[in-house]
Design an enzyme around this catalytic site. Structure first.
Site, PDB file in Angstrom:
ATOM      1  N   HIS A  32     -17.848   6.334 -12.311  1.00  0.00           N
ATOM      2  CA  HIS A  32     -18.007   5.111 -13.088  1.00  0.00           C
ATOM      3  C   HIS A  32     -18.292   5.442 -14.546  1.00  0.00           C
ATOM      4  O   HIS A  32     -18.580   6.583 -14.888  1.00  0.00           O
ATOM      5  CB  HIS A  32     -19.125   4.224 -12.522  1.00  0.00           C
ATOM      6  CG  HIS A  32     -20.505   4.827 -12.591  1.00  0.00           C
ATOM      7  ND1 HIS A  32     -21.052   5.581 -11.594  1.00  0.00           N
ATOM      8  CD2 HIS A  32     -21.447   4.781 -13.562  1.00  0.00           C
ATOM      9  CE1 HIS A  32     -22.274   5.975 -11.937  1.00  0.00           C
ATOM     10  NE2 HIS A  32     -22.542   5.496 -13.136  1.00  0.00           N
TER      11      HIS A  32
ATOM     12  N   GLU B  58     -20.410   0.251 -14.831  1.00  0.00           N
ATOM     13  CA  GLU B  58     -21.836  -0.036 -14.709  1.00  0.00           C
ATOM     14  C   GLU B  58     -22.303  -0.653 -16.022  1.00  0.00           C
ATOM     15  O   GLU B  58     -21.954  -0.161 -17.097  1.00  0.00           O
ATOM     16  CB  GLU B  58     -22.614   1.271 -14.446  1.00  0.00           C
ATOM     17  CG  GLU B  58     -24.121   1.081 -14.353  1.00  0.00           C
ATOM     18  CD  GLU B  58     -24.873   2.403 -14.127  1.00  0.00           C
ATOM     19  OE1 GLU B  58     -24.227   3.468 -14.044  1.00  0.00           O
ATOM     20  OE2 GLU B  58     -26.115   2.355 -14.043  1.00  0.00           O
TER      21      GLU B  58
ATOM     22  N   HIS C 172     -23.407   6.499 -20.310  1.00  0.00           N
ATOM     23  CA  HIS C 172     -23.072   7.716 -19.568  1.00  0.00           C
ATOM     24  C   HIS C 172     -21.793   7.551 -18.764  1.00  0.00           C
ATOM     25  O   HIS C 172     -21.304   6.438 -18.573  1.00  0.00           O
ATOM     26  CB  HIS C 172     -24.224   8.137 -18.645  1.00  0.00           C
ATOM     27  CG  HIS C 172     -24.536   7.153 -17.556  1.00  0.00           C
ATOM     28  ND1 HIS C 172     -25.489   6.173 -17.681  1.00  0.00           N
ATOM     29  CD2 HIS C 172     -24.022   6.992 -16.306  1.00  0.00           C
ATOM     30  CE1 HIS C 172     -25.557   5.463 -16.564  1.00  0.00           C
ATOM     31  NE2 HIS C 172     -24.668   5.939 -15.706  1.00  0.00           N
TER      32      HIS C 172
END
Ligand code: CO
Length: 143
Positions: A84, A133, A11
């Site tokens: 992110h 991430e 994502h």
């Protein structure tokens, strides 16, 4: 070092000042129909939901309070902004070990992320200014 490598893009995280308004934007401006119900993650200081797309997700993140790690980001970017990018990894502990061996700055210890699997963040200075991430792939294969 091992042959550790990142897996699929899971994502893109977008920090927003108002999650309901952001959901409405994805719904009305972009026609997104599959948006999850927002939920609080008090330990992370954020409210989160996901805009589900055929190949990925947008993670909308609103700070819960002034202690939130997202709070300062919103102060600097009042309309919100890309926060992110998240890649899947097979094993979070291997990822942490390899990142450190390769000289990256891993922020904090592995913790449970919004998908219920362990995550870590890698400092933006290691990746052209992008906060990365790394998230352990959910074992059921769901995203
Ligand atoms: Co995320």
């Amino acid at each position: 070092m091992t042959d550790f490598k990142i897996g699929p893009l899971n994502h893109v995280g977008v920090a927003v000042p108002d999650i309901e308004a952001a959901m409405d934007t994805y719904r009305t401006l972009y026609g997104a129909t599959d948006i999850t119900t927002p939920f609080d993650m008090p330990a992370q200081g954020v409210k989160v939901c996901f805009v589900n797309l055929p190949n990925s997700q947008i993670e909308l993140i609103e700070p819960l309070n002034e202690e939130s790690p997202i709070w300062n980001f919103i102060q600097k970017n009042p309309k919100g902004g890309q926060h992110h990018v998240c890649f899947e990894v097979e094993d979070i502990h291997e990822a942490v070990r390899e990142m450190k061996d390769r000289g990256a700055t891993v922020l904090g210890e592995p913790r449970i992320g919004a998908h219920g699997t362990p995550i870590i963040f890698v400092h933006p200075k290691n990746s052209n200014g992008v906060l990365i991430e790394l998230m352990e792939t959910p074992k059921d294969g769901a995203h």
